[in-house]
Scaffold this motif. Structure first.
Motif, PDB file in Angstrom:
ATOM      1  N   PHE A 223       0.869  -1.167   0.000  1.00 16.24           N
ATOM      2  CA  PHE A 223       0.000   0.000   0.000  1.00 16.24           C
ATOM      3  C   PHE A 223       0.912   1.224   0.000  1.00 16.24           C
ATOM      4  CE2 PHE A 223      -3.078  -2.757   2.640  1.00 16.24           C
ATOM      5  CZ  PHE A 223      -3.595  -3.346   1.497  1.00 16.24           C
ATOM      6  N   ILE A 224       0.805   2.054  -1.023  1.00 18.81           N
ATOM      7  CA  ILE A 224       1.788   3.123  -1.226  1.00 18.81           C
ATOM      8  C   ILE A 224       1.122   4.496  -1.262  1.00 18.81           C
ATOM      9  CG2 ILE A 224       3.639   3.988  -2.704  1.00 18.81           C
ATOM     10  CD1 ILE A 224       3.886   1.128  -3.837  1.00 18.81           C
ATOM     11  N   GLU A 225       1.521   5.341  -0.311  1.00 15.82           N
ATOM     12  CA  GLU A 225       1.104   6.740  -0.312  1.00 15.82           C
ATOM     13  C   GLU A 225       2.216   7.571  -0.941  1.00 15.82           C
ATOM     14  OE1 GLU A 225      -0.832   8.258   3.341  1.00 15.82           O
ATOM     15  OE2 GLU A 225      -0.346   6.289   4.187  1.00 15.82           O
ATOM     16  N   TRP A 226       1.842   8.594  -1.707  1.00 13.84           N
ATOM     17  CA  TRP A 226       2.768   9.504  -2.380  1.00 13.84           C
ATOM     18  C   TRP A 226       3.650   8.747  -3.388  1.00 13.84           C
ATOM     19  CZ3 TRP A 226       1.016  14.183  -1.554  1.00 13.84           C
ATOM     20  CH2 TRP A 226       0.346  14.438  -0.365  1.00 13.84           C
ATOM     21  N   SER A 227       3.010   7.867  -4.136  1.00 13.58           N
ATOM     22  CA  SER A 227       3.722   7.032  -5.113  1.00 13.58           C
ATOM     23  C   SER A 227       4.338   7.844  -6.247  1.00 13.58           C
ATOM     24  CB  SER A 227       2.786   5.979  -5.690  1.00 13.58           C
ATOM     25  OG  SER A 227       1.706   6.607  -6.381  1.00 13.58           O
ATOM     26  N   GLU A 228       3.852   9.048  -6.465  1.00 10.27           N
ATOM     27  CA  GLU A 228       4.419   9.868  -7.540  1.00 10.27           C
ATOM     28  C   GLU A 228       5.896  10.179  -7.297  1.00 10.27           C
ATOM     29  OE1 GLU A 228       2.284  12.705  -4.669  1.00 10.27           O
ATOM     30  OE2 GLU A 228       1.883  10.749  -5.557  1.00 10.27           O
ATOM     31  N   LYS A 229       6.346  10.035  -6.052  1.00  6.54           N
ATOM     32  CA  LYS A 229       7.750  10.277  -5.726  1.00  6.54           C
ATOM     33  C   LYS A 229       8.659   9.162  -6.244  1.00  6.54           C
ATOM     34  CE  LYS A 229       7.310  13.762  -2.523  1.00  6.54           C
ATOM     35  NZ  LYS A 229       8.219  14.681  -1.917  1.00  6.54           N
ATOM     36  N   ILE A 230       8.075   7.999  -6.581  1.00  8.16           N
ATOM     37  CA  ILE A 230       8.859   6.873  -7.116  1.00  8.16           C
ATOM     38  C   ILE A 230       8.255   6.367  -8.426  1.00  8.16           C
ATOM     39  CG2 ILE A 230       9.716   6.175  -4.841  1.00  8.16           C
ATOM     40  CD1 ILE A 230       7.697   3.733  -5.125  1.00  8.16           C
ATOM     41  N   ALA A 231       7.646   7.254  -9.170  1.00  5.33           N
ATOM     42  CA  ALA A 231       6.869   6.886 -10.365  1.00  5.33           C
ATOM     43  C   ALA A 231       7.618   5.964 -11.327  1.00  5.33           C
ATOM     44  CB  ALA A 231       6.405   8.143 -11.088  1.00  5.33           C
ATOM     45  N   SER A 232       8.874   6.227 -11.589  1.00  2.48           N
ATOM     46  CA  SER A 232       9.598   5.412 -12.576  1.00  2.48           C
ATOM     47  C   SER A 232      10.011   4.043 -12.019  1.00  2.48           C
ATOM     48  CB  SER A 232      10.827   6.164 -13.094  1.00  2.48           C
ATOM     49  OG  SER A 232      11.821   6.224 -12.103  1.00  2.48           O
ATOM     50  N   LEU A 233       9.848   3.829 -10.728  1.00  2.19           N
ATOM     51  CA  LEU A 233      10.226   2.556 -10.116  1.00  2.19           C
ATOM     52  C   LEU A 233       9.056   1.580  -9.981  1.00  2.19           C
ATOM     53  CD1 LEU A 233      12.433   3.948  -7.190  1.00  2.19           C
ATOM     54  CD2 LEU A 233      13.167   3.239  -9.468  1.00  2.19           C
ATOM     55  N   LEU A 234       7.853   2.074 -10.214  1.00  2.00           N
ATOM     56  CA  LEU A 234       6.657   1.251  -9.989  1.00  2.00           C
ATOM     57  C   LEU A 234       6.452   0.228 -11.103  1.00  2.00           C
ATOM     58  CD1 LEU A 234       4.263   4.111  -8.876  1.00  2.00           C
ATOM     59  CD2 LEU A 234       5.221   2.302  -7.415  1.00  2.00           C
ATOM     60  N   PRO A 235       6.019  -0.974 -10.731  1.00  2.00           N
ATOM     61  CA  PRO A 235       5.674  -1.957 -11.763  1.00  2.00           C
ATOM     62  C   PRO A 235       4.432  -1.502 -12.539  1.00  2.00           C
ATOM     63  CG  PRO A 235       5.561  -2.919  -9.542  1.00  2.00           C
ATOM     64  CD  PRO A 235       5.847  -1.476  -9.396  1.00  2.00           C
ATOM     65  N   GLU A 236       4.231  -2.073 -13.705  1.00  2.00           N
ATOM     66  CA  GLU A 236       3.063  -1.722 -14.512  1.00  2.00           C
ATOM     67  C   GLU A 236       1.764  -2.211 -13.876  1.00  2.00           C
ATOM     68  OE1 GLU A 236       3.200  -2.592 -18.682  1.00  2.00           O
ATOM     69  OE2 GLU A 236       5.331  -2.047 -18.785  1.00  2.00           O
ATOM     70  N   GLU A 237       1.823  -3.352 -13.230  1.00  2.00           N
ATOM     71  CA  GLU A 237       0.622  -3.967 -12.657  1.00  2.00           C
ATOM     72  C   GLU A 237       0.329  -3.409 -11.271  1.00  2.00           C
ATOM     73  OE1 GLU A 237      -1.507  -6.344 -14.077  1.00  2.00           O
ATOM     74  OE2 GLU A 237      -0.404  -5.793 -15.890  1.00  2.00           O
ATOM     75  N   THR A 238      -0.469  -2.356 -11.234  1.00  2.00           N
ATOM     76  CA  THR A 238      -0.881  -1.766  -9.962  1.00  2.00           C
ATOM     77  C   THR A 238      -2.362  -1.436 -10.019  1.00  2.00           C
ATOM     78  OG1 THR A 238      -0.446   0.516 -10.655  1.00  2.00           O
ATOM     79  CG2 THR A 238       1.392  -0.665  -9.623  1.00  2.00           C
ATOM     80  N   SER A 239      -2.946  -1.278  -8.859  1.00  2.00           N
ATOM     81  CA  SER A 239      -4.270  -0.686  -8.750  1.00  2.00           C
ATOM     82  C   SER A 239      -4.071   0.706  -8.179  1.00  2.00           C
ATOM     83  CB  SER A 239      -5.168  -1.515  -7.822  1.00  2.00           C
ATOM     84  OG  SER A 239      -5.500  -2.747  -8.413  1.00  2.00           O
ATOM     85  N   ILE A 240      -5.018   1.571  -8.471  1.00  2.00           N
ATOM     86  CA  ILE A 240      -4.922   2.957  -8.009  1.00  2.00           C
ATOM     87  C   ILE A 240      -6.205   3.324  -7.287  1.00  2.00           C
ATOM     88  CG2 ILE A 240      -4.695   5.373  -8.724  1.00  2.00           C
ATOM     89  CD1 ILE A 240      -3.202   4.278 -11.231  1.00  2.00           C
ATOM     90  N   ILE A 241      -6.040   3.950  -6.133  1.00  2.00           N
ATOM     91  CA  ILE A 241      -7.188   4.491  -5.404  1.00  2.00           C
ATOM     92  C   ILE A 241      -7.004   5.992  -5.318  1.00  2.00           C
ATOM     93  CG2 ILE A 241      -8.324   4.649  -3.156  1.00  2.00           C
ATOM     94  CD1 ILE A 241      -7.879   1.671  -2.806  1.00  2.00           C
ATOM     95  N   ASN A 242      -7.954   6.704  -5.897  1.00  2.00           N
ATOM     96  CA  ASN A 242      -7.982   8.162  -5.808  1.00  2.00           C
ATOM     97  C   ASN A 242      -9.045   8.541  -4.787  1.00  2.00           C
ATOM     98  OD1 ASN A 242      -6.076   8.656  -7.949  1.00  2.00           O
ATOM     99  ND2 ASN A 242      -7.679   8.077  -9.383  1.00  2.00           N
ATOM    100  N   ILE A 243      -8.662   9.367  -3.814  1.00  2.00           N
ATOM    101  CA  ILE A 243      -9.599   9.807  -2.779  1.00  2.00           C
ATOM    102  C   ILE A 243      -9.648  11.324  -2.799  1.00  2.00           C
ATOM    103  CG2 ILE A 243     -10.214   9.746  -0.336  1.00  2.00           C
ATOM    104  CD1 ILE A 243      -8.385   7.336  -0.014  1.00  2.00           C
ATOM    105  N   GLU A 244     -10.865  11.844  -2.706  1.00  2.00           N
ATOM    106  CA  GLU A 244     -11.063  13.285  -2.695  1.00  2.00           C
ATOM    107  C   GLU A 244     -12.027  13.640  -1.574  1.00  2.00           C
ATOM    108  OE1 GLU A 244     -13.057  16.628  -5.637  1.00  2.00           O
ATOM    109  OE2 GLU A 244     -12.440  14.716  -6.468  1.00  2.00           O
ATOM    110  N   LEU A 245     -11.721  14.702  -0.851  1.00  2.00           N
ATOM    111  CA  LEU A 245     -12.600  15.190   0.207  1.00  2.00           C
ATOM    112  C   LEU A 245     -13.656  16.080  -0.430  1.00  2.00           C
ATOM    113  CD1 LEU A 245     -13.217  15.434   3.245  1.00  2.00           C
ATOM    114  CD2 LEU A 245     -11.627  17.370   3.312  1.00  2.00           C
ATOM    115  N   LEU A 246     -14.916  15.779  -0.135  1.00  2.00           N
ATOM    116  CA  LEU A 246     -16.016  16.565  -0.682  1.00  2.00           C
ATOM    117  C   LEU A 246     -16.417  17.672   0.291  1.00  2.00           C
ATOM    118  CD1 LEU A 246     -18.144  13.585  -2.063  1.00  2.00           C
ATOM    119  CD2 LEU A 246     -16.475  14.992  -3.285  1.00  2.00           C
ATOM    120  N   ALA A 247     -17.178  18.632  -0.193  1.00  2.00           N
ATOM    121  CA  ALA A 247     -17.570  19.794   0.617  1.00  2.00           C
ATOM    122  C   ALA A 247     -18.356  19.397   1.863  1.00  2.00           C
ATOM    123  CB  ALA A 247     -18.382  20.765  -0.239  1.00  2.00           C
ATOM    124  N   ASP A 248     -19.106  18.304   1.786  1.00  2.00           N
ATOM    125  CA  ASP A 248     -19.930  17.883   2.932  1.00  2.00           C
ATOM    126  C   ASP A 248     -19.172  17.000   3.920  1.00  2.00           C
ATOM    127  OD1 ASP A 248     -19.718  15.516   1.511  1.00  2.00           O
ATOM    128  OD2 ASP A 248     -21.883  15.265   1.200  1.00  2.00           O
TER     129      ASP A 248
END
Length: 135
Positions: free
Chosen positions: A102-127
């Motif tokens: 489970f990787i937080e801030w994966s963009e810091k190692i973008a070129s090291l990541l394998p192709e086979e990953t899942s991605i979870i995008n989380i956004e805080l809503l106004a409510d």
């Protein structure tokens, strides 16, 4: 999978994510404070981790064991300055171990990541709820 939820529904959300059979390397994207670590803690519990879990902000990686001896690695690369720091810690060994990563801030190692990953995008809503997308 797209879902809107409140933090009191986090257990159900974690179970829904695991029911989707994601890749074992999951990248968590979202702004600081959106709940990435909270979700990862619940995913660990849902996988059978019984030990206390915490953010590896300073150690970069925490290692947990599930009740059936699976290994779960939780990475937080927020404080990483260069990809070479991840290489120095042996990130390749973790990523290609076949264990949960489970990787937080994966963009810091973008070129090291394998192709086979899942991605979870989380956004805080106004409510105060969260919007989650599993790719």
């Amino acid at each position: 999978m797209n879902i809107v939820f409140s933090l009191d529904q986090i257990k159900e959300v974690a179970e829904q994510i695991l029911a989707q059979n994601p890749k074992k390397i999951i990248l968590f994207n979202g702004e600081m404070g959106v709940g990435k670590t909270t979700l990862i803690k619940q995913l660990c519990k849902s996988l059978g981790v019984q030990d206390a879990t915490s953010s590896p902000t300073f150690s970069l990686v925490n290692e947990y064991y599930t009740s059936n001896n699976q290994i779960v690695y939780h990475f937080d690369f927020y404080r990483l300055n260069k990809e070479t720091e991840a290489l120095d810690m042996g990130v390749d060994d973790y990523l290609y171990s076949g264990n949960w990563c489970f990787i937080e801030w994966s963009e810091k190692i973008a070129s090291l990541l394998p192709e086979e990953t899942s991605i979870i995008n989380i956004e805080l809503l106004a409510d105060g709820k969260r919007s989650l997308e599993l790719i």
